[in-house]
Each structure stands twice: as structure tokens, then as C-alpha cells.
Design a protein around this motif. Sequence first.
Motif, PDB file in Angstrom:
ATOM      1  N   LYS A 196       0.753  -1.235   0.040  1.00 34.64           N
ATOM      2  CA  LYS A 196       0.109  -0.099   0.117  1.00 34.64           C
ATOM      3  C   LYS A 196       0.825   1.173  -0.056  1.00 34.64           C
ATOM      4  O   LYS A 196       0.526   2.221  -0.723  1.00 34.64           O
ATOM      5  N   VAL A 197       1.907   1.328   0.872  1.00 34.56           N
ATOM      6  CA  VAL A 197       2.508   2.435   0.995  1.00 34.56           C
ATOM      7  C   VAL A 197       3.729   2.474  -0.018  1.00 34.56           C
ATOM      8  O   VAL A 197       4.149   3.691  -0.492  1.00 34.56           O
ATOM      9  N   ILE A 198       4.397   1.435  -0.189  1.00 32.82           N
ATOM     10  CA  ILE A 198       5.460   1.532  -1.343  1.00 32.82           C
ATOM     11  C   ILE A 198       5.025   1.744  -2.651  1.00 32.82           C
ATOM     12  O   ILE A 198       5.620   2.614  -3.345  1.00 32.82           O
ATOM     13  N   CYS A 199       3.907   1.015  -2.895  1.00 27.18           N
ATOM     14  CA  CYS A 199       3.529   1.151  -4.540  1.00 27.18           C
ATOM     15  C   CYS A 199       2.397   1.968  -4.524  1.00 27.18           C
ATOM     16  O   CYS A 199       2.465   3.030  -5.279  1.00 27.18           O
ATOM     17  N   THR A 200       0.984   1.682  -4.241  1.00 26.40           N
ATOM     18  CA  THR A 200      -0.249   2.421  -4.532  1.00 26.40           C
ATOM     19  C   THR A 200      -0.094   3.799  -4.074  1.00 26.40           C
ATOM     20  O   THR A 200      -0.396   4.975  -4.627  1.00 26.40           O
ATOM     21  N   THR A 201       0.505   4.263  -2.808  1.00 21.68           N
ATOM     22  CA  THR A 201       0.675   5.455  -2.452  1.00 21.68           C
ATOM     23  C   THR A 201       1.488   6.227  -3.126  1.00 21.68           C
ATOM     24  O   THR A 201       1.217   7.568  -3.543  1.00 21.68           O
ATOM     25  N   SER A 202       2.556   5.527  -3.408  1.00 20.89           N
ATOM     26  CA  SER A 202       3.646   6.346  -4.317  1.00 20.89           C
ATOM     27  C   SER A 202       3.255   6.818  -5.656  1.00 20.89           C
ATOM     28  O   SER A 202       3.253   8.022  -5.994  1.00 20.89           O
ATOM     29  N   VAL A 203       2.369   6.080  -6.115  1.00 23.00           N
ATOM     30  CA  VAL A 203       1.763   6.556  -7.577  1.00 23.00           C
ATOM     31  C   VAL A 203       0.714   7.849  -7.399  1.00 23.00           C
ATOM     32  O   VAL A 203       0.592   8.611  -7.967  1.00 23.00           O
ATOM     33  N   ILE A 204      -0.085   7.432  -6.662  1.00 23.69           N
ATOM     34  CA  ILE A 204      -1.130   8.335  -6.177  1.00 23.69           C
ATOM     35  C   ILE A 204      -0.382   9.493  -5.716  1.00 23.69           C
ATOM     36  O   ILE A 204      -1.152  10.644  -6.400  1.00 23.69           O
ATOM     37  N   LEU A 205       0.524   9.804  -5.129  1.00 20.87           N
ATOM     38  CA  LEU A 205       1.160  10.749  -4.595  1.00 20.87           C
ATOM     39  C   LEU A 205       1.512  11.524  -5.852  1.00 20.87           C
ATOM     40  O   LEU A 205       1.650  12.863  -5.645  1.00 20.87           O
ATOM     41  N   ARG A 206       2.423  10.900  -6.546  1.00 16.51           N
ATOM     42  CA  ARG A 206       2.789  11.690  -7.696  1.00 16.51           C
ATOM     43  C   ARG A 206       1.848  12.208  -8.607  1.00 16.51           C
ATOM     44  O   ARG A 206       1.994  12.909  -9.336  1.00 16.51           O
ATOM     45  N   LEU A 207       0.573  11.373  -8.752  1.00 16.61           N
ATOM     46  CA  LEU A 207      -0.394  11.967  -9.636  1.00 16.61           C
ATOM     47  C   LEU A 207      -0.721  13.377  -9.145  1.00 16.61           C
ATOM     48  O   LEU A 207      -1.348  13.839  -9.830  1.00 16.61           O
TER      49      LEU A 207
END
Length: 333
Positions: A61-72
Motif C-alpha cells: 500500500k505505502v510502497i506502491c499504491t501510495t507512491s503512484v497516487i502521490l505523484r499523480l
Amino acid sequence: MYPKTQKCIKLKREAGIFTGVAYHFFDGQEEEQHVIGEAAVKPELEKLTKDHLFDVASLTKVICTTSVILRLIEQDKVVLDAPLVTYLPDFQDARITIRHLLTHTSDIVTWIPNRDQLNQQELRQSYLQLKAGECLGRSVKYTDAGTILLGFLIEEWYGETLTTIFEREVLQPLQMKQSYFPPLAKELLVVPTEQLTDGTVLRGVTHDPKARVLGQHAGNAGLFTTIDDIVLFVRMYLNNTGDYLKQSTIAMLQKDQTPNGKGARSLVWDLKGSWLFHTGYTGTFILMNVVQKKAMIFLSNRVHPNDFREGYIKERNEIIATYLDEIAFENVL
């Protein structure tokens, strides 16, 4: 480094809370790593090494999904307080926002009839039909549904499979070359997880049943990685250079992001005071303080071969409390 914490970890392992663990400390410019015990006890003993891949469960959740959402969000492609339906039109509840999902304040009613009998497409459709409860935005209730739905959003935006996006947008930029999603190559060293009722030991297969069905579309779990690769991820936060996530984004993550500002949750990350914290069901956690440049990564095989969750949580919290107490004592000195 942190001898009391290390002693606590050693005693937990000797007591059988987990049979193997890899852990890593950060303290300013200093780092220290230890790998102890066994990767597997069934079907036979296997010594744990730093090259073993762990199913890190919800750390995905924090390594992958959150990282992508934050960059979007940084690129103004996603607005934090916009409804999910803005980006995922097939979702049914227009009241639920991106912030609700990221802070676990959607109060989403996650019960899905016959969930474990559904195939991938049926399970996806079931998630798209979930609705918020009466406490929308007012209370924190941890759920996998938020990052599963955010994973669907990411796929909708990029028009690609989620794990393909994770590999390009997270793993490659951070040089995480020992991180994978199933199916895993047979030659890789993998820490097994739970032994199922039929005697099968899960190894290289995602432990979380929902993510196992969703496969390459799961935003809540599914990442297999090593202690050294998670070091790269944590180092990105602690160095805070702005090369991957903006400094303003990491500063924002250190504050309560729930709608009422009283939920002690950041965006997906939990908050322990000034510490960012997240766990994984299989026996993993990341705890870090960006300001103090201190962190601890903990990867254990605590569900192998059996899952004793309630007892483990107490033991894990004692390790964390010992670590934080040791740091507090150092700060006093």
C-alpha cells in the motif's frame, strides 16, 4: 545500534513469535542491518538470508499504491478532495473522495457475499459497488478496500495493468531491482507464509486472499521484496531530496490528513506522533521519522507456518515501544 531493541527482537524469535527476521536501523548517516533465524521451517529448515524475498502484504500500500497516487497528485492529475467517480466512473458511490480512501475515513461497508468464491472480474465488480457508511469522513476504519479502489483508479488513468505501472513508476525509479509481483521466477529465494488446511505451504503466492484473486490488479498487497530494496524506499523518504517525491509532499505526509484532522492518519500511512508507520499482515512494518532521520524496517515470517495474529500484535508492539523508548532516552542524553 539500539541494543535493547535488538535484545527484544532476539527474545521474541527465541520464544517462537517468528522464526526468522531481517531488520534494518537508520540513524542519521549510520545504518545497521541484521538477518537472523530461518526463512522456513516447513517442509524443511531453511536459513534466512538478506536475499530472501518477503511477501510484505500491506506494505504494498505505502510502497506502491501510495507512491503512484502521490505523484499523480503532485502532477495535478488527481485532486485529493475530488470524488473517486471523477477518475473511476464505474464506481457507484459519488460521496467517497480520494482523501477518504487514503485516510481510511470512507466508512466503506466492505462485506462482499461469497467473496472467496468470486473470480477476478466478479470481485472487481463487487468492489465497484461498495458504499460508504454513516460515519463517512468522521471516523477512521482501516480497510483494504481503499487501496484496492485506488489501484483501479491508477489502472483507469494509465490504461495499463497495475503491476506494470508499479514496476515503471516505483520500482525502476527507486532502483528496487529485487522486487517482484507473482508469478515469481523459480530460482528466486522466497520466504514462505502460511500452511493451508490442505497442507499446502504458500510460497511465492500472495498470502492475502483478495489480492491473490485480483492478481496484477491488486493495490492492497502482492509485492515480494528484500530488506535491501525496502532500504532504498525508506532512504528516499529520509534523504528527502525531492528527486522522487517532492519535499512538500513528504512534509505534508507528516501531518494528520483526515477530514477533521483528528484521526491520527496521514495518506495511507499511520501516524505515531511524528513517526510514519505501516504494517503488513505477514509480519512486516516500516517505522520512520523524516525529521530525525531515524527509521526501522522489520520483515518477519510470523505467519509461517501458522497464523497467530492477536498474540503477535502484542509482541510486535513491544518491539516498537522498546525502539521508541531507546530513541527517547538517547534524545534526553
